[in-house]
Scaffold this motif. Structure first.
Motif, PDB file in Angstrom:
ATOM      1  N   GLY A  62       0.855  -1.202  -0.089  1.00 54.69           N
ATOM      2  CA  GLY A  62       0.206   0.031   0.107  1.00 54.69           C
ATOM      3  C   GLY A  62       0.950   1.203  -0.155  1.00 54.69           C
ATOM      4  N   LEU A  63       1.971   1.104   0.701  1.00 60.67           N
ATOM      5  CA  LEU A  63       2.835   2.476   0.789  1.00 60.67           C
ATOM      6  C   LEU A  63       3.456   2.798  -0.641  1.00 60.67           C
ATOM      7  N   VAL A  64       4.080   1.689  -1.203  1.00 59.84           N
ATOM      8  CA  VAL A  64       4.558   1.834  -2.605  1.00 59.84           C
ATOM      9  C   VAL A  64       3.744   2.223  -3.639  1.00 59.84           C
ATOM     10  N   GLN A  65       2.490   2.141  -3.428  1.00 59.31           N
ATOM     11  CA  GLN A  65       1.506   2.319  -4.280  1.00 59.31           C
ATOM     12  C   GLN A  65       1.140   3.509  -4.125  1.00 59.31           C
ATOM     13  N   PRO A  68       3.755   7.145  -5.131  1.00 62.68           N
ATOM     14  CA  PRO A  68       3.751   7.680  -6.552  1.00 62.68           C
ATOM     15  C   PRO A  68       2.863   8.703  -6.712  1.00 62.68           C
ATOM     16  N   MET A  69       1.415   8.438  -6.167  1.00 61.25           N
ATOM     17  CA  MET A  69       0.431   9.220  -6.242  1.00 61.25           C
ATOM     18  C   MET A  69       0.593  10.544  -5.392  1.00 61.25           C
ATOM     19  N   LEU A  70       1.198  10.429  -4.360  1.00 61.19           N
ATOM     20  CA  LEU A  70       1.804  11.631  -3.388  1.00 61.19           C
ATOM     21  C   LEU A  70       2.540  12.566  -4.572  1.00 61.19           C
ATOM     22  N   ALA A  71       3.401  11.932  -5.196  1.00 62.35           N
ATOM     23  CA  ALA A  71       4.464  12.757  -5.618  1.00 62.35           C
ATOM     24  C   ALA A  71       4.024  13.220  -6.899  1.00 62.35           C
ATOM     25  N   LEU A  72       3.254  12.567  -7.576  1.00 58.83           N
ATOM     26  CA  LEU A  72       2.779  13.069  -8.765  1.00 58.83           C
ATOM     27  C   LEU A  72       1.587  13.788  -9.066  1.00 58.83           C
ATOM     28  N   ILE A  90      -5.164   6.413 -22.517  1.00 59.58           N
ATOM     29  CA  ILE A  90      -4.766   5.435 -23.240  1.00 59.58           C
ATOM     30  C   ILE A  90      -3.237   4.922 -22.974  1.00 59.58           C
ATOM     31  N   ILE A  91      -2.339   5.893 -22.933  1.00 63.44           N
ATOM     32  CA  ILE A  91      -1.078   5.552 -22.643  1.00 63.44           C
ATOM     33  C   ILE A  91      -0.832   4.990 -21.456  1.00 63.44           C
ATOM     34  N   CYS A  92      -1.609   5.288 -20.098  1.00 65.08           N
ATOM     35  CA  CYS A  92      -1.339   4.850 -19.098  1.00 65.08           C
ATOM     36  C   CYS A  92      -1.999   3.331 -18.974  1.00 65.08           C
ATOM     37  N   GLN A  93      -3.086   3.070 -19.621  1.00 60.99           N
ATOM     38  CA  GLN A  93      -3.758   1.698 -19.696  1.00 60.99           C
ATOM     39  C   GLN A  93      -2.727   0.773 -20.397  1.00 60.99           C
ATOM     40  N   PHE A  94      -1.831   1.255 -21.420  1.00 61.95           N
ATOM     41  CA  PHE A  94      -0.940   0.455 -22.174  1.00 61.95           C
ATOM     42  C   PHE A  94       0.253   0.222 -21.248  1.00 61.95           C
ATOM     43  N   LEU A  95       0.788   1.226 -20.512  1.00 66.58           N
ATOM     44  CA  LEU A  95       1.748   0.933 -19.466  1.00 66.58           C
ATOM     45  C   LEU A  95       1.254   0.078 -18.247  1.00 66.58           C
ATOM     46  N   GLU A  96       0.056   0.116 -17.978  1.00 65.61           N
ATOM     47  CA  GLU A  96      -0.152  -1.009 -16.845  1.00 65.61           C
ATOM     48  C   GLU A  96      -0.237  -2.352 -17.506  1.00 65.61           C
ATOM     49  N   GLY A 116      11.154  -6.714  -7.278  1.00 66.76           N
ATOM     50  CA  GLY A 116      10.519  -6.511  -8.510  1.00 66.76           C
ATOM     51  C   GLY A 116       8.888  -6.237  -8.347  1.00 66.76           C
ATOM     52  N   ILE A 117       8.357  -6.852  -7.452  1.00 60.73           N
ATOM     53  CA  ILE A 117       6.966  -6.651  -7.462  1.00 60.73           C
ATOM     54  C   ILE A 117       7.009  -5.425  -7.145  1.00 60.73           C
ATOM     55  N   TYR A 118       7.473  -5.125  -6.055  1.00 56.60           N
ATOM     56  CA  TYR A 118       7.416  -3.569  -5.425  1.00 56.60           C
ATOM     57  C   TYR A 118       7.547  -2.565  -6.653  1.00 56.60           C
ATOM     58  N   ALA A 119       8.490  -2.763  -7.558  1.00 55.65           N
ATOM     59  CA  ALA A 119       8.663  -1.907  -8.576  1.00 55.65           C
ATOM     60  C   ALA A 119       7.632  -1.769  -9.356  1.00 55.65           C
ATOM     61  N   ALA A 120       6.901  -3.026  -9.601  1.00 55.59           N
ATOM     62  CA  ALA A 120       5.830  -2.831 -10.380  1.00 55.59           C
ATOM     63  C   ALA A 120       4.627  -2.232  -9.926  1.00 55.59           C
ATOM     64  N   VAL A 121       4.552  -2.518  -8.579  1.00 56.23           N
ATOM     65  CA  VAL A 121       3.318  -1.794  -8.024  1.00 56.23           C
ATOM     66  C   VAL A 121       3.667  -0.353  -7.932  1.00 56.23           C
ATOM     67  N   ALA A 122       4.729   0.212  -7.806  1.00 56.16           N
ATOM     68  CA  ALA A 122       5.188   1.690  -8.022  1.00 56.16           C
ATOM     69  C   ALA A 122       4.664   2.140  -9.221  1.00 56.16           C
ATOM     70  N   LEU A 123       5.202   1.446 -10.604  1.00 56.10           N
ATOM     71  CA  LEU A 123       4.721   1.844 -11.758  1.00 56.10           C
ATOM     72  C   LEU A 123       3.228   1.740 -11.930  1.00 56.10           C
ATOM     73  N   LEU A 124       2.541   0.901 -11.561  1.00 57.80           N
ATOM     74  CA  LEU A 124       1.136   1.007 -11.525  1.00 57.80           C
ATOM     75  C   LEU A 124       0.466   2.065 -10.703  1.00 57.80           C
ATOM     76  N   GLY A 125       1.073   2.163  -9.423  1.00 60.43           N
ATOM     77  CA  GLY A 125       0.669   3.496  -8.897  1.00 60.43           C
ATOM     78  C   GLY A 125       0.994   4.893  -9.434  1.00 60.43           C
ATOM     79  N   ALA A 126       1.725   5.021 -10.235  1.00 61.82           N
ATOM     80  CA  ALA A 126       2.309   6.129 -10.869  1.00 61.82           C
ATOM     81  C   ALA A 126       1.228   6.328 -12.191  1.00 61.82           C
ATOM     82  N   ALA A 127       1.040   5.125 -12.775  1.00 63.31           N
ATOM     83  CA  ALA A 127      -0.174   5.222 -13.886  1.00 63.31           C
ATOM     84  C   ALA A 127      -1.311   5.753 -13.262  1.00 63.31           C
TER      85      ALA A 127
END
Length: 416
Positions: A62-65, A68-72, A90-96, A116-127
């Protein structure tokens, strides 16, 4: 401000939304995105716990997700007001989808560890930091103003449906192998992107004002100068922060209600069932008059239902309380979101909605933390009852602090 919305919102026919192909594509996209996100959340949680056996590792998801929302938040809102909102989604959906493909490949190859999973979660949170405010800011361009509150109710039903079906689907799919739910969620994001591509709306050229500190913080400045918008967003922030009991449901299920995992599943689903039922009602019967007081009353009912749930020792009474809680919350969500969208000029909607979604995310995350801390200090029954009582108290205080919001009768449209 003008009162045009109040005059034009009355003659909307019951089937009006179904005549707007753009809204149907919008609704489909939101359903698929929400479904994909819920499936992913369950699968990631199970995968992390399976690998680590640690509750702390789960908490970091939850924190890793959230970070990114807080920062962005401010950046994503500014982007949504400068560029084509449909293309951003559309771009974010393709990124996810690509992020989930990375996870699936890593699972098959055997090299995707916890980080690696945390990194994926961070990307999903950014999207999601970009998708949530952008998608909400798109809606007024998809349907006529007269149909916007009804469209908000139907759009909310998409999210609530995903909240009910998504977690169950994620758990069932995981039984067929760890990669399966991620593949299914990736397909949801891809098909959702195709649905977004099909949305056709008439829209003016996006604003190209220079990127300055003033423009980036424009959403905060706008909200602070609009008491109705400020009161609406801050009421939801503090009500959910103080009144959330979701984090305590496992303890209520096991220790108070003396039920098993099946009972916990019912408890977790019931607020979404109530919200979905209310969304169906609001889709057919639009809230047109006395919107300010109706929003305040819905939050008060939310608080009362929270107190009843906390004090209940009967499973069925608890389920009814959570059903009412979810239904009341959805009334507040529809009115709040419609107010914020309609009172914000189009060129500001991205930034204002970014702040709004940050408040929602903050209240949900910190609300769970608050509930956990209070439950540990004074017991879950007292903590839950206190949280509901404080929600009612905050609502009564906000009625006094924001008289313009209390007196709001009809939706008003901002002068663009």
């Amino acid at each position: 401000m003008s009162d045009a919305a109040g005059e034009s919102s009355t003659p909307a026919p019951p089937d009006g939304l179904l005549k707007h192909r753009a809204f149907l594509w919008f609704w489909t996209s939101r359903v698929l995105m929400a479904m994909g996100f819920q499936i992913t959340s369950v699968a990631i949680g199970w995968r992390i716990y399976e690998m680590t056996g640690s509750a702390y590792a789960l908490g970091f998801v939850g924190l890793v997700q959230f970070l990114p929302m807080l920062a962005l938040t401010l950046v994503s809102g500014h982007v949504a007001d400068r560029y084509d909102r449909r293309m951003i989604v559309i771009i974010c959906q393709f990124l996810e989808a690509a992020t989930l493909a990375f996870l699936v490949y890593g699972i098959f190859a055997g090299w995707t560890g916890v980080f690696g999973i945390y990194a994926a979660v961070a990307l999903l949170g950014a999207a999601q930091a970009f998708v949530a405010p952008t998608l909400s800011a798109m809606l007024p361009a998809v349907v006529p103003t007269a149909l916007l509150p009804r469209a908000m109710a139907m759009s909310s039903s998409a999210f609530q449906t995903a909240m009910i079906v998504g977690p169950s689907a994620g758990g069932v799919l995981y039984a067929f192998g760890a990669p399966v739910p991620f593949i299914a969620a990736g397909v949801c994001f891809l098909v959702g992107a195709l649905a977004t591509i099909m949305i056709r709306v008439e829209r003016r050229a996006p604003s190209r004002e220079p990127v300055t500190l003033k423009s980036v913080f424009g959403g905060l400045t706008f909200i602070w100068g609009r008491p109705v918008v400020l009161g609406t967003i801050s009421l939801d922030l503090f009500a959910v922060l103080l009144g959330g009991v979701v984090a305590l449901l496992p303890i209520f299920a096991k220790d108070i209600l003396q039920t098993g995992p099946w009972g916990l599943g019912l408890l977790r689903a019931m607020p979404a069932v109530g919200a979905l039922a209310m969304a169906a009602v609001l889709t057919k019967y639009n809230v047109e008059r006395g919107i300010g007081m109706k929003m305040f009353w819905s939050v008060i009912i939310f608080g009362v239902a929270t107190v009843i749930f906390a004090l209940s020792v009967n499973l069925w009474l608890s389920l009814v309380a959570l059903f009412v809680l979810g239904a009341a919350d959805n009334v507040s969500v529809v009115i709040r979101t419609s107010l914020v969208l309609l009172q914000t000029p189009d060129e500001m909607r991205g930034r204002v909605n970014a702040v709004n979604f940050l408040a929602i995310g903050t209240s949900n995350q910190l609300g769970e933390f608050w509930a956990g801390m209070m439950g540990g200090l004074m017991g879950v029954v007292v903590a839950g009852a206190l949280g509901g009582t404080l929600t009612i108290a905050v609502t009564l205080l906000w009625m006094k602090l924001f008289p313009d919001l209390r007196k709001a009768d009809r939706y008003e449209v901002a002068d663009d």
